[in-house]
Design an enzyme around this catalytic site. Structure first.
Site, PDB file in Angstrom:
ATOM      1  N   LEU A  53     -10.599  45.678  -7.371  1.00 16.48           N
ATOM      2  CA  LEU A  53      -9.305  45.939  -7.982  1.00 16.48           C
ATOM      3  C   LEU A  53      -8.943  47.384  -7.674  1.00 16.48           C
ATOM      4  CD1 LEU A  53      -9.760  44.387 -11.564  1.00 16.48           C
ATOM      5  CD2 LEU A  53      -8.532  43.386  -9.632  1.00 16.48           C
ATOM      6  N   ASP A  54      -7.657  47.653  -7.509  1.00 16.16           N
ATOM      7  CA  ASP A  54      -7.218  49.022  -7.290  1.00 16.16           C
ATOM      8  C   ASP A  54      -7.676  49.910  -8.443  1.00 16.16           C
ATOM      9  OD1 ASP A  54      -5.913  48.093  -5.064  1.00 16.16           O
ATOM     10  OD2 ASP A  54      -3.928  48.069  -5.998  1.00 16.16           O
ATOM     11  N   ARG A  55      -7.774  51.183  -8.161  1.00 13.76           N
ATOM     12  CA  ARG A  55      -8.232  52.140  -9.176  1.00 13.76           C
ATOM     13  C   ARG A  55      -7.426  52.032 -10.476  1.00 13.76           C
ATOM     14  NH1 ARG A  55      -9.663  58.318  -7.680  1.00 13.76           N
ATOM     15  NH2 ARG A  55     -10.720  58.907  -9.613  1.00 13.76           N
ATOM     16  N   THR A  57      -5.576  49.524 -11.489  1.00 20.28           N
ATOM     17  CA  THR A  57      -5.438  48.160 -11.992  1.00 20.28           C
ATOM     18  C   THR A  57      -6.599  47.843 -12.919  1.00 20.28           C
ATOM     19  OG1 THR A  57      -4.370  47.491  -9.923  1.00 20.28           O
ATOM     20  CG2 THR A  57      -5.192  45.740 -11.349  1.00 20.28           C
TER      21      THR A  57
END
Length: 231
Positions: A53-55, A57
């Protein structure tokens, strides 16, 4: 302490906080802590991330506890047998539902096919002047990426001119500045609320759900959105 959503002898899943990197990455920069090392310390054994997951998110993040299970779960992701559901708060009011089929260029400048389905759940309009408008409109959507490209949801939602509130790189910086100055909020409102897959050992259907954090809830409260299904 990381919130553990599921654990057995083969798999473990957490509700990743916003701001925490999954692991070291050339594209994500450096950090003092990473989800992979924090979880290893917390449970006292090695873990292997199945996806990322993106930082910024938050939400369901799945790991395996051995390499054989990792291979099996990776195959499920590659064969698109894993369903990922996200919620996001966007600028403006989207269509009721839509499938975005729009190719994206990855970090190596290679064009890749990318497909996202979303449906609008709720709308909001508040007395917050923005540019020539006396009010500001937002909506809550559920998004299901059918492919897993880098920053896919952020890029696709920007492509349809409804960027995610609080997203810097693929968002609306004027809106983000307005929210920071008015409410003191810089939260990116993207949350992986559900992950569904088949257990690689038992063949049981597993559905994991992650609640939103206080910052996401605060944005929802300001917009009078009903987030009770995600609390």
């Amino acid at each position: 302490m990381l919130e553990i959503l599921y654990r057995d002898e083969h798999l473990i899943a957490i509700n990743k906080p916003s701001g925490l990197l999954v692991h070291k990455s050339f594209y994500s920069g450096e950090a003092d802590t990473y989800a992979i090392q924090e979880l290893r310390k917390q449970i006292g054994q090695k873990v292997y991330p199945v996806h990322r997951l993106d930082r910024k998110t938050s939400g369901v993040l799945l790991f395996t506890l051995d390499k054989d299970t990792l291979r099996q779960m990776s195959t499920q992701f590659e064969e698109k047998k894993v369903e990922k559901r996200y919620i996001a708060i966007l600028r403006g009011w989207t269509k009721d539902e839509e499938t975005i089929d729009y190719d994206l260029v990855n970090e190596n400048e290679i064009k890749q096919s990318a497909v996202t389905y979303y449906r609008r759940l709720q709308t909001s309009e508040i007395d917050l002047p923005f540019l020539k408008h006396q009010t500001s409109r937002y909506c809550l959507v559920e998004a299901i990426p059918e492919t897993g490209r880098f920053h896919q949801l952020r890029k696709h939602l920007k492509h349809i001119l409804h960027p995610i509130l609080g997203c810097r790189k693929h968002g609306c910086n004027k809106q983000n500045k307005l929210w920071l100055e008015t409410f003191g909020i810089s939260k990116m409102t993207l949350h992986a609320h559900q992950l569904a897959f088949t257990h690689p050992i038992s063949n049981e259907k597993i559905t994991l759900n992650a609640t939103v954090d206080e910052d996401f809830k605060r944005v929802g409260d300001i917009l009078k959105l009903d987030l009770s299904a995600y609390l």
